[in-house]
Design a protein around this motif. Structure first.
Motif, PDB file in Angstrom:
ATOM      1  N   LEU A  95      52.071 -41.648   1.749  1.00 55.27           N
ATOM      2  CA  LEU A  95      53.525 -42.004   0.829  1.00 55.27           C
ATOM      3  C   LEU A  95      54.419 -41.578   2.091  1.00 55.27           C
ATOM      4  N   PRO A  96      55.443 -42.170   2.195  1.00 58.13           N
ATOM      5  CA  PRO A  96      56.591 -41.384   2.873  1.00 58.13           C
ATOM      6  C   PRO A  96      57.331 -40.101   2.118  1.00 58.13           C
ATOM      7  N   ARG A  97      57.833 -39.345   2.718  1.00 56.10           N
ATOM      8  CA  ARG A  97      58.595 -37.947   2.262  1.00 56.10           C
ATOM      9  C   ARG A  97      59.432 -38.604   1.230  1.00 56.10           C
ATOM     10  N   LYS A  98      59.550 -37.599   0.226  1.00 55.75           N
ATOM     11  CA  LYS A  98      60.376 -37.816  -0.787  1.00 55.75           C
ATOM     12  C   LYS A  98      61.631 -37.526  -0.294  1.00 55.75           C
ATOM     13  N   LEU A  99      62.851 -38.154  -1.114  1.00 48.98           N
ATOM     14  CA  LEU A  99      64.145 -38.030  -0.758  1.00 48.98           C
ATOM     15  C   LEU A  99      64.741 -36.911  -1.518  1.00 48.98           C
ATOM     16  N   SER A 100      65.471 -36.274  -1.023  1.00 49.30           N
ATOM     17  CA  SER A 100      66.160 -35.017  -1.526  1.00 49.30           C
ATOM     18  C   SER A 100      67.101 -35.631  -2.600  1.00 49.30           C
ATOM     19  N   ASP A 101      67.544 -34.823  -3.480  1.00 53.27           N
ATOM     20  CA  ASP A 101      68.605 -35.204  -4.724  1.00 53.27           C
ATOM     21  C   ASP A 101      69.959 -35.720  -4.255  1.00 53.27           C
ATOM     22  N   ASP A 102      70.216 -35.049  -2.880  1.00 48.67           N
ATOM     23  CA  ASP A 102      71.634 -35.707  -2.323  1.00 48.67           C
ATOM     24  C   ASP A 102      71.384 -37.108  -1.762  1.00 48.67           C
ATOM     25  N   GLU A 103      70.208 -37.247  -1.146  1.00 51.24           N
ATOM     26  CA  GLU A 103      69.909 -38.569  -0.510  1.00 51.24           C
ATOM     27  C   GLU A 103      69.507 -39.521  -1.675  1.00 51.24           C
ATOM     28  N   VAL A 104      69.030 -39.353  -2.767  1.00 58.37           N
ATOM     29  CA  VAL A 104      68.887 -40.073  -3.795  1.00 58.37           C
ATOM     30  C   VAL A 104      70.166 -40.524  -4.445  1.00 58.37           C
ATOM     31  N   ALA A 105      71.107 -39.593  -4.546  1.00 57.96           N
ATOM     32  CA  ALA A 105      72.376 -40.019  -5.112  1.00 57.96           C
ATOM     33  C   ALA A 105      73.145 -40.906  -4.336  1.00 57.96           C
ATOM     34  N   ALA A 106      73.016 -40.764  -2.959  1.00 58.33           N
ATOM     35  CA  ALA A 106      73.559 -41.467  -1.817  1.00 58.33           C
ATOM     36  C   ALA A 106      73.111 -42.813  -1.917  1.00 58.33           C
ATOM     37  N   ALA A 107      71.717 -43.062  -1.916  1.00 61.09           N
ATOM     38  CA  ALA A 107      71.065 -44.265  -2.110  1.00 61.09           C
ATOM     39  C   ALA A 107      71.412 -45.203  -3.556  1.00 61.09           C
ATOM     40  N   VAL A 108      71.594 -44.393  -4.540  1.00 57.45           N
ATOM     41  CA  VAL A 108      72.063 -45.008  -5.784  1.00 57.45           C
ATOM     42  C   VAL A 108      73.556 -45.671  -5.543  1.00 57.45           C
ATOM     43  N   ASP A 109      74.239 -44.776  -5.061  1.00 56.22           N
ATOM     44  CA  ASP A 109      75.770 -45.231  -4.660  1.00 56.22           C
ATOM     45  C   ASP A 109      75.872 -46.507  -3.839  1.00 56.22           C
ATOM     46  N   ALA A 110      74.914 -46.505  -2.888  1.00 58.12           N
ATOM     47  CA  ALA A 110      74.747 -47.576  -1.870  1.00 58.12           C
ATOM     48  C   ALA A 110      74.278 -48.863  -2.626  1.00 58.12           C
ATOM     49  N   ALA A 111      73.423 -48.723  -3.532  1.00 56.86           N
ATOM     50  CA  ALA A 111      72.671 -49.764  -4.177  1.00 56.86           C
ATOM     51  C   ALA A 111      73.798 -50.249  -5.152  1.00 56.86           C
ATOM     52  N   VAL A 112      74.471 -49.546  -5.776  1.00 54.55           N
ATOM     53  CA  VAL A 112      75.518 -50.046  -6.697  1.00 54.55           C
ATOM     54  C   VAL A 112      76.543 -50.868  -5.983  1.00 54.55           C
ATOM     55  N   ALA A 113      76.950 -50.202  -4.515  1.00 53.46           N
ATOM     56  CA  ALA A 113      78.019 -50.871  -3.835  1.00 53.46           C
ATOM     57  C   ALA A 113      77.488 -52.069  -3.418  1.00 53.46           C
ATOM     58  N   GLU A 114      76.243 -52.347  -2.824  1.00 51.37           N
ATOM     59  CA  GLU A 114      75.501 -53.247  -2.263  1.00 51.37           C
ATOM     60  C   GLU A 114      75.457 -54.414  -3.254  1.00 51.37           C
ATOM     61  N   GLY A 128      66.199 -52.948  -8.720  1.00 48.48           N
ATOM     62  CA  GLY A 128      65.427 -53.742  -7.942  1.00 48.48           C
ATOM     63  C   GLY A 128      65.693 -53.653  -6.469  1.00 48.48           C
ATOM     64  N   ALA A 129      67.024 -53.385  -6.062  1.00 50.31           N
ATOM     65  CA  ALA A 129      67.510 -53.133  -4.715  1.00 50.31           C
ATOM     66  C   ALA A 129      66.918 -51.665  -4.502  1.00 50.31           C
ATOM     67  N   LEU A 130      66.975 -50.586  -5.245  1.00 45.79           N
ATOM     68  CA  LEU A 130      66.428 -49.407  -4.748  1.00 45.79           C
ATOM     69  C   LEU A 130      64.689 -49.498  -4.729  1.00 45.79           C
ATOM     70  N   LYS A 131      64.096 -50.103  -5.704  1.00 46.64           N
ATOM     71  CA  LYS A 131      62.597 -50.133  -5.388  1.00 46.64           C
ATOM     72  C   LYS A 131      62.237 -51.255  -4.275  1.00 46.64           C
ATOM     73  N   GLY A 132      63.116 -52.028  -3.813  1.00 48.39           N
ATOM     74  CA  GLY A 132      62.902 -52.596  -2.690  1.00 48.39           C
ATOM     75  C   GLY A 132      63.080 -51.842  -1.274  1.00 48.39           C
ATOM     76  N   LYS A 133      63.951 -50.951  -1.264  1.00 52.66           N
ATOM     77  CA  LYS A 133      64.039 -50.251  -0.131  1.00 52.66           C
ATOM     78  C   LYS A 133      63.573 -48.912   0.060  1.00 52.66           C
ATOM     79  N   TYR A 134      63.245 -48.130  -1.255  1.00 49.81           N
ATOM     80  CA  TYR A 134      62.548 -46.727  -1.364  1.00 49.81           C
ATOM     81  C   TYR A 134      61.344 -46.737  -2.163  1.00 49.81           C
ATOM     82  N   THR A 135      60.502 -47.651  -2.074  1.00 50.41           N
ATOM     83  CA  THR A 135      59.217 -47.655  -2.848  1.00 50.41           C
ATOM     84  C   THR A 135      58.534 -46.508  -2.220  1.00 50.41           C
ATOM     85  N   GLY A 136      57.949 -45.341  -3.075  1.00 44.15           N
ATOM     86  CA  GLY A 136      57.154 -44.382  -2.789  1.00 44.15           C
ATOM     87  C   GLY A 136      58.122 -42.866  -2.247  1.00 44.15           C
TER      88      GLY A 136
END
Length: 154
Positions: A95-114, A128-136
């Motif tokens: 599996l790819p490395r797990k994202l840190s809490d800050d990276e997860v928060a940034a990914a959530v913000d980006a997915a909301v904006a996207e 759905g957008a998050l699962k498409g980009k960050y599975t695992g």
């Protein structure tokens, strides 16, 4: 190197090393992927599953083993729980490395904006957008709460 190639290489190495516990887990992974390949071919996809779906399979296997290990620990079967935890370690190598809490928060913000999400009703599109980009790479059970909080504050 794609996941299947890495898996096959690891299987061969485990055979050479005579590491039966690791080999057993690797074969379980391979069997789960092949099982999903067969189902995909039945649905008309002759190529089988891609790396994204393989990551989903691996994530599901980790979750199953965590639940099982917890059940074994509650039942006092620490030997079986330890075996499940060692299998998790082998599966997580792929599996790819797990994202840190800050990276997860940034990914959530980006997915909301996207997705242009503006209310809680858009949560499915954001997830759905998050699962498409960050599975695992993140725990979607925990991320769901973060997305809900983020959307309710808009």
């Amino acid at each position: 190197m794609d996941l299947r190639t890495r898996l096959n290489t690891s299987i061969k190495q485990a055979m050479r090393d005579k590491d039966s516990a690791r080999l057993s887990t690797l074969r379980l992974i391979n069997a789960a992927i092949k099982d999903r390949d067969i189902a995909a071919r039945g649905e008309g996809n002759d190529d089988g599953v891609g790396d994204d779906e393989v990551l989903g399979i691996l994530g599901k296997m980790v979750k199953q083993r965590k639940d099982t290990a917890k059940t074994y620990e509650e039942g006092g079967r620490l030997d079986l729980a330890e075996r499940e935890l060692s299998e998790i370690g082998v599966i997580e190598e792929f599996l790819p490395r797990k994202l840190s809490d800050d990276e997860v928060a940034a990914a959530v913000d980006a997915a909301v904006a996207e997705t242009g999400a503006s209310s809680i009703r858009d949560m499915g599109r954001v997830m759905g957008a998050l699962k498409g980009k960050y599975t695992g790479q993140m725990d979607f059970g925990a991320v769901g709460g973060m997305v809900k909080d983020r959307l309710s504050n808009i």
